[in-house]
Every structure is written in C-alpha cells, then in structure tokens.
Design an enzyme around this catalytic site. Structure first.
Site, short mmCIF file in Angstrom:
data_model
loop_
_atom_site.label_atom_id
_atom_site.label_comp_id
_atom_site.label_asym_id
_atom_site.label_seq_id
_atom_site.Cartn_x
_atom_site.Cartn_y
_atom_site.Cartn_z
N HIS A 286 4.20 -29.53 -29.40
CA HIS A 286 4.07 -30.39 -28.22
C HIS A 286 2.82 -30.06 -27.41
O HIS A 286 2.72 -30.42 -26.25
CB HIS A 286 5.32 -30.26 -27.35
N LYS B 175 2.04 -1.85 -8.27
CA LYS B 175 3.36 -1.74 -8.91
C LYS B 175 4.44 -2.54 -8.17
O LYS B 175 5.19 -3.26 -8.79
CB LYS B 175 3.77 -0.26 -8.97
N TRP C 70 -3.93 -1.72 -1.19
CA TRP C 70 -3.99 -2.91 -2.04
C TRP C 70 -4.33 -4.05 -1.09
O TRP C 70 -3.53 -4.44 -0.24
CB TRP C 70 -2.65 -3.16 -2.72
N CYS D 129 0.87 -1.16 0.00
CA CYS D 129 0.00 0.00 0.00
C CYS D 129 0.91 1.22 0.00
O CYS D 129 2.13 1.10 0.10
CB CYS D 129 -0.85 0.00 1.26
N LYS E 131 2.08 -8.69 -20.71
CA LYS E 131 1.54 -7.34 -20.85
C LYS E 131 0.07 -7.39 -21.25
O LYS E 131 -0.74 -6.63 -20.75
CB LYS E 131 2.31 -6.55 -21.93
N ARG F 241 0.85 1.96 -5.97
CA ARG F 241 1.14 0.90 -5.01
C ARG F 241 -0.11 0.15 -4.57
O ARG F 241 -0.04 -0.87 -3.90
CB ARG F 241 1.81 1.50 -3.77
N ASN G 235 1.51 -0.31 5.93
CA ASN G 235 1.87 -0.97 4.67
C ASN G 235 2.62 -2.25 5.04
O ASN G 235 3.62 -2.18 5.75
CB ASN G 235 2.77 -0.05 3.84
N GLY G 236 2.11 -3.39 4.56
CA GLY G 236 2.79 -4.65 4.86
C GLY G 236 1.80 -5.70 5.33
O GLY G 236 0.59 -5.58 5.10
N GLU H 55 -2.08 -8.65 -18.30
CA GLU H 55 -2.08 -7.66 -17.23
C GLU H 55 -2.97 -6.46 -17.55
O GLU H 55 -3.66 -5.94 -16.68
CB GLU H 55 -0.62 -7.21 -17.07
N GLU I 43 7.02 -11.88 -22.32
CA GLU I 43 6.76 -10.51 -21.86
C GLU I 43 5.54 -9.92 -22.58
O GLU I 43 4.71 -9.27 -21.96
CB GLU I 43 8.03 -9.66 -22.06
O1 M6R Z 1 9.73 -4.24 -9.05
P1 M6R Z 1 10.01 -5.56 -9.70
O2 M6R Z 1 10.77 -5.45 -10.97
O3 M6R Z 1 10.67 -6.53 -8.75
O4 M6R Z 1 8.59 -6.14 -10.05
C1 M6R Z 1 8.43 -7.44 -10.54
C2 M6R Z 1 7.04 -7.65 -11.08
O5 M6R Z 1 6.09 -7.47 -10.08
C3 M6R Z 1 6.71 -6.70 -12.23
O6 M6R Z 1 7.66 -6.78 -13.24
C4 M6R Z 1 5.34 -7.03 -12.82
O7 M6R Z 1 5.36 -8.27 -13.43
C5 M6R Z 1 4.92 -5.92 -13.80
N1 M6R Z 1 3.66 -5.36 -13.39
C6 M6R Z 1 4.79 -6.38 -15.19
O8 M6R Z 1 4.43 -5.35 -16.06
#
Ligand code: M6R
Length: 609
Positions: free
Chosen positions: A505, A604, A74, A2, A486, A27, A98-99, A489, A482
């Site tokens: 396969h 994030k 969050w 958070c 994206k 966050r 936060n935590g 996500e 990747e």
């Molecule tokens: O801050 P980090 O690079 O450790 O984060 C890792 C993942 O949480 C981050 O890359 C996540 O997969 C992204 N939202 C992807 O776009």
C-alpha cells in the site's frame, strides 16, 4: 528533563555534585554547571556540552565550599550555550531548575518592565530574579520561596542557594521528581536516587507542592503555604554495581546483555515457581474489579508504547478482553471517552514521562481505574495510580530503552494470564504452559545474544545502506516499530517499521538495492503470509536480513543474512526477536562513531510536553 543535584554540609561537596551529575547525565547533556557557597560568596562555573567540559574547567579552577548546587541540561528554552546553562545567578541568589515555567513570557515582561536585565534565553533565570527580589524584601530564604511559588506556572523542581544565607538551602517541586538523601550530618538533594546512592540509603521523596528547607544539620518539610509537614524517611535497597558499566564499553551494551537476568527478575514477584502459577497479590486485592473489566486501554510513549502494542495482542488473545493502545500525547488531547468498567494501564520506564502522566490524570478524572507498569518505584505515575505493577528491570541508564522493554513484556504476559484467570478464562494447564514458557525464556535470550559478534562484524556494511525497513506481522509488528525506533535514535538513519501486509500500500516504492529490509518471520500462524511479503520485497531489489525460526531453509535462501531464533510460543517470540534489532542499532551507531548511551537531542525521561 534536566538533572539537578544539591549538597549541604560536606567538605567534598563539589565532587559529590559532579559525581551526582554524571549519574544524571542521562536526563540531559547539552551543558552543565555548578555553584558553590564558600561561606562568603557564591562562585559559579558553567560549560557548554557534556559534563566532561565542566570537569575540565573545575580541574583547573576548583570551587570551594560545603554547600552547592549543580545541573545538567536538556535545552527547552534557548539553545545549548554557556549563558543558558544553569545555575542562574542573580544578585546573591543562584538556582537550578528542572521543568518548564509556562508563564515565562509574562514573567519576563514583568521583570523587564521593572528595569531588570535578563541575561539568558531561559525560563529558569526568571526564578532566580523572583527569589532575589523576595530575599531582598523578606530577608529570609524560606519566606522568599513561599512568595515566589505562586507566581510560577508549570512544572518545576528547583534548588536555591543564597549568598546571605551561607548555611541554608531550599528545594521545592511542583511535579518533577526530587528526593533528599540523609547522610551523616549532610544532605544530598537530587532528581534521581542514582545521585544519592553512593552516600546514603535513607531518603525522602518530595511530593508535588512540597518544600525542604535545610539549615546546617537541621531540616524541615513544608507545604506551599510554609506550613510545616511531617514526612517519613525511607530506607531503600540497592547495590552499587547496578550503575557501573561492569566491563562493557557502553551502558546500552551492558543492559542488552543483562536482559536474560532482568527478565528472570521481573518475573520473580509474580510467579510461584513451585506451582507454576501466577501470583499477583496486590492485584488480587482488586479481584472483583478485574473480574468486571470489559475494556483495557494501554497508554504510553516511545518504546513503552511498543511494549503496550505487544500487550494488546497478549491481553486480547490470552485474557480474551478487548484492549486498545494509545500514544499518550495523542490520547490526552483527543477527548477520549473511556467506558465504565475499564482499566487504563500506563506503561513507563521512568514513571515521569509528562504525556503519560497527563494521560493517567485524565483517566482518573474520568473515574476509571488506573494501573501503572513502571520501572522506577516512587515515580510520579507510580505514586498517583490506583494499582501498581513493576518492571523490576533494575536501573536503566542508556537513553535507548532495552531491558525495560523486555521486562514490560514479561509483566504484560503475566498480567494477561492473571486477567484470564480472574475472569475464569484460563485452564490450569494453560497457566502452567504460560509460566513454564516464561521461565524458559531467559536461557533462549542468552542464545540469541550470541548474534552480538555477527552485528559487530556486519556493522561497517550495514551502516552504508541508505535506509532500513523493518517488517513484521502480529506481535512482530510492534517489534518492527521498536527496531526502527532504535536505529533512528542511535544511528540517526532513516528507518521505518511496517506491518508487512501494508507494504503493497505504499512503502514498496521505497525499496531498491540501497534499502535494507529487516524481516521478522518466525514460524507462527502468519508465517506463510510474511514469506509472500518478503518475496515481494526481494523481487524489488531489497537487501533482506531475515530473523526467523531455527533451520528455516526457505528464509535462508531468500535473505542475504538469516538469523535464527529458538522455536518458542508466539507470545515468547518478541523477547527473542527484539534482541538482534537492539544489537544491530548498537553496532551500526557505534560504527558511525555516535555516542550510543547519550544520542543527540534526546534525554532518558521526557518530563516536558
Ligand atoms: O520512561 P518512559 O518509558 O515513559 O519513556 C518513554 C519514551 O520516552 C522512551 O521509551 C523512548 O522512546 C526511548 N528513548 C526509546 O529507546
């Protein structure tokens, strides 16, 4: 994961907190709240949903006061709702957290057995109860907190306001980031520099187990035992424009377009442009160690993991050193046996991802040298690793990582060259070739960005596919992964990344006219094989969108859309190939009406397991 903000000693405290929460919304953004001390009482306003809902409430009914705390959530314990939103207020005490409090079930039972009512489903509310009990006992905020901290297990950064102590605020952390900004006769405490930047560049980062106690204009740092400690105030460098959308509709789009510039900046500290050579002075201090490295492990999560996968190819091919890549959440629980003379590289944009941080600690326990590749300086990983490198991507706000990925790739390229060099595996001509290729990459990236219009126009059609298969081989396999991440996500669509050779396969069964197949087929040494994979997919009805090297007639014939990339070396291709995939996800998600910068259920930095 958070975001928390506190403000002490400002007439505009409510605005400072709300503006701070806005910059921390990345966050978490499922509810938000604020509590302000007006000199006599603490008043609180909370709202479910985005911060905007809280702002609307405050516009009608502002809170008064010079001291306050705020939170953007969050959800971990308890669904998003007003009752679970922070601040949690019990008796005369309000807190934001936060935590995660790992022993919350025991604490809950303990508090209930004392006859206390628990109002929310959260672990955080329990902290407010505990502080309230201790404030009543001791009459002092600092002593109360000292008694509460040992009762808490887990990761926590907490800000506390107390009705009986109108001029005071206390903040402590046991892991999650927390820093204090020292402005004129006032203080701003937050999870991230972004909330402090508009007011001061004088900051102190709290380390694990540290407390800051503020009383009007005085402050003191303590350790957990309430022994006073001295901490330095740093002056940090930044520019406000870093956190503005600068005319773009979304942060993600701005960050995609920033990539050529970010890539160039990421190289700056590591390249001597005049001599076309690699210079990593901090790493050169450990030259003997790098010379002896026999095995590299790269550990990361999400997009950072995929950049690590590209890193594996780079380190093995360029430096000739064996490299293994691991997902941090798997690594930490599989009792890894790290060999002597190995190097563990942790990649993380935020430097706070809980699993990657745990992996770093595990590697250190095994006596292996750790090196971080982070974007956020002073982050937990950055502080705890033995050797530091930086993405230098600038602030990344969009939850979907874009420019941090590109900048990781550029540092991994340079690092592979550095390792090759210290090991004596790199001719000067090879070094020059690598450096020149990297320096030329930003302008190639600029040219690929012109596909923005293509995807903006094609998004309506693309959004109607039932799913997307992304395929590539070699360094393009991680890029396929990747691309799929994206799309999942941002567009919430089914998408998978596959090593193209694996299609036969199993995944071939997925292909029909409703399935888009995004084929990454630049002309490298695996090109012919990739083309055969593409033919197979097309023969099953797959709607092929191909991304390949300029003027590839064959690829063009086989595809409903062909996107051409400039001809570059194999290690540069990933920088270019990922851009169309980022644009595709952005525009499809946008066409579907999704919140691109803040996709549902995500945040994030993932500072919880
Ligand atoms: O801050 P980090 O690079 O450790 O984060 C890792 C993942 O949480 C981050 O890359 C996540 O997969 C992204 N939202 C992807 O776009």
């Amino acid at each position: 994961m958070c975001g928390i903000v506190g403000c002490v000693g400002r007439d505009d405290a409510q605005d400072v907190i709300i503006k701070g929460l806005k910059s921390l919304e990345y966050r978490g953004y499922d509810s938000a709240g604020i509590a302000m001390h007006n000199g006599d009482y603490i008043n609180r306003t909370r709202a479910k949903g985005k911060l905007m809902n809280l702002e609307q409430k405050l516009a009608k009914d502002p809170l008064i006061g010079k001291n306050g705390i705020g939170h953007t959530r969050w959800a971990t314990h308890g669904p998003p709702s007003e009752k679970n939103a922070h601040p949690h207020s019990i008796g005369g005490v309000s807190i934001v957290h936060n935590g995660i409090i790992e022993n919350y079930l025991e604490l809950r039972d303990q508090l209930k057995s004392m006859g206390l009512d628990i109002y929310s489903d959260t672990d955080s509310e329990l902290i407010a109860h505990l502080v309230n009990i201790e404030v009543k006992k001791t009459g002092e905020l600092a002593s109360a907190v000292k008694n509460v901290i040992p009762q808490l297990e887990g990761a926590f950064a907490v800000l506390v306001l107390s009705e009986k102590h109108p001029d005071e605020m206390i903040a402590f952390t046991n892991g999650p980031p927390l820093l204090v900004g020292f402005a004129e006769e006032s203080f701003i405490i937050a999870s991230d520099l972004l909330a402090i930047m508009p007011y001061t560049n004088k900051v102190t980062y709290l380390s694990e187990g540290e407390i800051i106690y503020i009383n009007k204009t005085n402050y003191k740092f303590f350790n957990n035992d309430l022994k006073e400690i001295q901490k330095n105030i740093e002056t940090v460098d930044w520019s406000d424009e870093l956190v503005e959308k600068s005319g773009y509709s979304h942060f993600m789009l701005k960050e995609i377009f920033e990539q050529p510039r970010s890539m160039a900046k990421s190289l700056e500290p590591y390249i001597d442009v005049d001599n076309h050579s690699i210079t990593m002075p901090e790493l050169e201090k450990h030259a003997d160690f790098f010379k002896s490295v026999e095995q590299v492990y790269i550990i990361a999560c999400g997009t950072s993991f995929y950049s690590g996968m590209v890193g594996e190819y780079l380190i093995e091919k360029i430096a000739g050193v064996s490299c293994k890549v691991d997902i941090a959440s798997e690594f930490r629980y599989r009792e890894p046996k790290l060999i002597k003379n190995s190097l563990v590289i942790l990649i993380s944009q935020s430097g706070e991802t809980a699993d990657t941080l745990a992996a770093l600690r595990l590697a250190k326990e095994q006596g292996v040298k750790t090196m971080t590749l982070c974007n956020v300086q002073h982050s937990s990983m950055d502080r705890e690793s033995d050797i530091q490198t930086y993405m230098n991507a600038g602030v990344e706000i969009g939850v979907a990582s874009t420019k941090a990925f590109i900048c990781s790739l550029s540092v991994l390229n340079v690092f592979s060259g550095f390792l090759a060099k210290v090991k004596g595996n790199f001719e000067k001509s090879e070094e020059e070739k690598l450096v020149k290729a990297l320096l030329a990459t930003p302008s190639h990236m600029e040219s690929v960005l012109t596909y923005d219009k293509f995807f903006a126009d094609a998004a309506e059609r693309l959004k109607s596919y039932k799913g997307f298969l992304y395929m590539g081989r070699g360094v393009h396999f991680p890029i396929a992964l990747e691309g799929a991440l994206k799309l999942k996500e941002l567009a919430y669509m089914h998408a998978e990344g596959y090593a193209a050779g694996e299609m036969k396969h199993g995944p071939l069964a997925l292909i029909d006219e409703q399935m888009a197949v995004v084929m990454l087929a630049p002309q490298d040494d695996l090109y012919e094989k990739t083309i055969s994979n593409l033919e197979t997919a097309k023969a099953r009805g797959g709607q092929v969108i191909s991304i390949g090297t300029i003027q590839d007639k064959k690829l063009k014939e086989l595809s409903i859309n062909f996107l051409s990339l400039p001809e570059v070396d194999w290690n540069i291709n990933p920088f270019l190939a990922v851009i169309p995939l980022q644009l595709l996800s952005f525009h499809v998600a946008n066409a579907l009406g999704h919140d691109v910068d803040q996709p549902r259920n995500l945040a994030k930095s993932v500072t919880v397991e």
